[in-house]
Design a protein around this motif. Sequence first.
Motif, short mmCIF file in Angstrom:
data_model
loop_
_atom_site.label_atom_id
_atom_site.label_comp_id
_atom_site.label_asym_id
_atom_site.label_seq_id
_atom_site.Cartn_x
_atom_site.Cartn_y
_atom_site.Cartn_z
N ASP A 164 9.96 19.70 23.21
CA ASP A 164 8.51 19.92 23.15
C ASP A 164 8.16 21.13 22.30
OD1 ASP A 164 8.06 17.76 24.85
OD2 ASP A 164 8.32 19.00 26.64
N ASP A 165 9.11 21.59 21.48
CA ASP A 165 8.89 22.78 20.67
C ASP A 165 7.76 22.54 19.68
OD1 ASP A 165 10.70 25.46 20.12
OD2 ASP A 165 9.54 24.83 18.36
N ALA A 166 7.06 23.62 19.36
CA ALA A 166 5.94 23.52 18.42
C ALA A 166 6.40 23.30 16.99
CB ALA A 166 5.07 24.78 18.51
N ASP A 167 7.58 23.72 16.67
CA ASP A 167 8.09 23.56 15.31
C ASP A 167 8.83 22.23 15.19
OD1 ASP A 167 10.38 24.04 13.14
OD2 ASP A 167 8.74 25.48 12.75
N PRO A 168 8.49 21.36 14.23
CA PRO A 168 9.16 20.04 14.12
C PRO A 168 10.63 20.14 13.73
CG PRO A 168 7.66 20.39 12.28
CD PRO A 168 7.41 21.50 13.24
N THR A 169 11.00 21.20 13.01
CA THR A 169 12.42 21.32 12.64
C THR A 169 13.28 21.62 13.86
OG1 THR A 169 12.10 23.67 12.13
CG2 THR A 169 11.79 22.09 10.35
N VAL A 170 12.75 22.39 14.80
CA VAL A 170 13.49 22.66 16.04
C VAL A 170 13.61 21.39 16.86
CG1 VAL A 170 13.52 24.02 18.15
CG2 VAL A 170 12.72 25.06 16.04
N VAL A 171 12.55 20.59 16.91
CA VAL A 171 12.61 19.32 17.63
C VAL A 171 13.66 18.40 17.01
CG1 VAL A 171 11.29 17.28 18.29
CG2 VAL A 171 10.21 19.53 18.33
N ALA A 172 13.71 18.37 15.67
CA ALA A 172 14.71 17.53 14.99
C ALA A 172 16.13 18.01 15.32
CB ALA A 172 14.48 17.55 13.49
N SER A 173 16.31 19.33 15.38
CA SER A 173 17.64 19.85 15.76
C SER A 173 17.98 19.49 17.19
CB SER A 173 17.66 21.37 15.57
OG SER A 173 17.44 21.71 14.23
N ALA A 174 16.99 19.57 18.10
CA ALA A 174 17.24 19.21 19.50
C ALA A 174 17.62 17.74 19.62
CB ALA A 174 16.01 19.53 20.34
N VAL A 175 16.96 16.87 18.88
CA VAL A 175 17.30 15.44 18.91
C VAL A 175 18.71 15.22 18.39
CG1 VAL A 175 16.73 13.19 17.95
CG2 VAL A 175 14.91 14.68 18.78
N GLY A 176 19.08 15.95 17.34
CA GLY A 176 20.44 15.82 16.82
C GLY A 176 21.49 16.26 17.82
N VAL A 177 21.20 17.32 18.58
CA VAL A 177 22.14 17.79 19.61
C VAL A 177 22.26 16.78 20.73
CG1 VAL A 177 22.49 19.56 21.36
CG2 VAL A 177 21.82 20.23 19.06
N VAL A 178 21.13 16.21 21.16
CA VAL A 178 21.18 15.18 22.20
C VAL A 178 21.99 13.97 21.73
CG1 VAL A 178 19.79 13.60 23.58
CG2 VAL A 178 19.00 15.93 23.22
N CYS A 179 21.80 13.59 20.48
CA CYS A 179 22.55 12.45 19.93
C CYS A 179 24.05 12.73 19.92
CB CYS A 179 22.04 12.14 18.53
SG CYS A 179 22.71 10.64 17.80
#
Length: 796
Positions: free
Chosen positions: A181-196
């Motif tokens: 739920d981070d405000a920055d989209p690049t952080v969200v993309a990194s979080a999705v990559g870590v979950v994957c």
Amino acid sequence: MFEKTLSDLIQGLRANKRNETEYIQRSLSEIQHEVQQSDMRQKSVAVDKLNYLHMLGYDMNWASFNVVEVMASSRFGEKRAGYLAAEQSFHQETDVLMLTTNLIRKDLASSNVMEISVALNGLAQVATADLAQDLLDDVLAAMGHSRPYIRKRALVCACRLVIKYPEGLREFVPLLKDRLDDADPTVVASAVGVVCELAHANPQNYLPLAPKLYRLLTTSSNTWMLIKIVKLFAWLTPIEPRLAKKLHGPLSHLVSTTAAMSLLYECINTAVVGGIIDVQLPAVDSVGREMDFAELCARKLQLFYESRDHNLRYVGLVTLAQFQKRRPELVAAHYDTVLRCLDDPDMSIRMRAIEAISGMTTRKTLVGTVKRLMSQLILSNTVALQQANAKPYTMDYSESNDLQAMPLIDASGTSMVTAQGSIVSQRGDADPDVADNPEYRLAVVEAIISMCSHQTYTNLTDFEWYVATLADLVYIAGVDVDERLSERFLDVTVRVRQVRAFSLQMARRLLSNTHLVEQAASVGGQKGSNALMLGTAAYLLGEYCELQPASPDDTRLLLPAGLTKLPADQQGMFVLAAHKVYANWLGHVSEYWNADTWEQVRSVSTHMQQLLSERILGNGTFNGSVASQIALLPLQTSSRVRLLVESLKLVSVTTSNMTETAPPACLELKALFKAYELNPVSAVAQGKVPVPDTLDLDTFIGDAIPDTTSKVMPPPSPPPKQRTMSARQRKEPKANGPYYLPSVDDIPVVELKLDNKHKKSKKKSRRSKHKHRSPSPPPPAPVDIAGDEDIGSTSK
């Protein structure tokens, strides 16, 4: 003052091409001197040079401590050089890693963003289980940094740490969920990559993140993040089938509208793997037409395996093979397109095309597909074609008496073994060397067998063609498929009565090929020598010999030269088959007994005795003293040879004089094998047969035979007198010894005057000594180990 920089080192290497080794050795000596200096700038330059030489293959583990010193520098440029050298040279067994814990913790808490960044990069590369346990809290704190740049790197570093230290998932997963739920989209993309990355090993733990991932799937426009989210749902949907209906709308929209081939592939693959194509909801294509979602995916998938890009064709064929298992009716329309992929010069695409075409084959396309695959085996360097001036030959199976092995392939590429549907192949644009690859040839043969025997020969309409194809593969396979071919040859012959006579013709032609038999015998029946196929052919020729005109000629094929070089199982099959053929012929000719028949029986029996003597017994004569030679044979062979020898002796004795009628022994030998027909029964059918109530399988028919094999008899005990004397003799040397005490009462005890406390403890110790009780160990301390099943609950 005059030390060399990294640029000087590189220029020196280029200028000393002829004596590069000597130059590097001089440079290493200079570096060893420089890293010992107190000047941190000079030491940093030396580490830079050493790191460059390490990338060329030279060892720098001897300078590990100096690298740690440079990492601790207060200047960022020098610190970055130290971290870079540590990332390049440190490994899990580096002993100085334990010295870096506080150093890295200090850098993670720095106010300089660049120092935090370089510390996160270095820790992610050199982390061990101990470092991960000690520094995980510091990295998790960095995930809440005010700079998105640091939050992204902290996410990736924490992922590396929890892989080394799985117990840290308890603390990491809740924070990871917040970063979605981070405000920055690049952080969200990194979080999705870590979950994957983490969900690939155990997706069950990350199922609670599905609502947030679904929201990102429907709101985000980042293609690469969408690819990872869709891939995540491909792992989560089999665990939670209710997600299939929920994902139908977003995935169908992406499939219809996206222009990114990578995202399109992941959407189709997720729809197939997760069973979303089975959801009975309409989808809308790019022009607004409603259609079945599975049909939409099949149309879009065609773009992949029709593409000129080899990578797209490969992934398209992989997904097509999975698609075919769920919706075969939609894939059948693309049969011709996939068939053309069999001629692709890329072997990986051919392998995937074989996998896809195996499931697409029907009754109408089976013969054409098999011919296409066999033509690739024939038109290759593995199979030697006949000379160009050879006369083309088309085999006619009506010539059953012609037992000479014919050339397999003529100059035009026509198979010499198959009669119906002879293989005529044209060499296309495909690289012929691809078909010479053993892995590819094995895949082709496996695919042919799988397609033909699918669901107990459902697609077969001509079993004679299938048997002839198996016989072709013996010659043109070029790889070790002997076991598979022999199993299929035996299975189809036993199951299908109508093809048995034709199978005997194929078996006879295989055994009549002297080159094939000699090759199997020359290598001792090893793998790839077709020994199993020849043994199966011999078994069928003997088992169903009554289906062919009775002839003693088959005994020559079943007792070939070099038979004793084959494995013992195959030898037994050949000898038993020869016995069956001989007994069948003997019973047949006994029905019209006359003088000519009597002479023929005598001649054939004598000839078989010679064959046994020359090719099995190896003594050149056949007389009454063959028992010693038979005893030298393997167990599987000796019993059957002995039975055949006794049968031949019986026939020789009973036919020593001409009689008006055939001797009874000639008729009884046939009944020895053909008195009853034993049909094959599957294990499932045997289990369904009810046991009669009057059948008692527990009571012995006769007296019970004692089992003495498993009992170990005790050794005989000595007489009592001898045992008593030996015990007395054992006590005498002990009594004469200086440390011998006859009883416990004779032990001298000295009374010590101690206080009551000590007396009490002494009395207590004496009591425990008399009872012979050892003190019980303290109970183990409880250990709380976090298992995988606990991680998912804490993450909710």
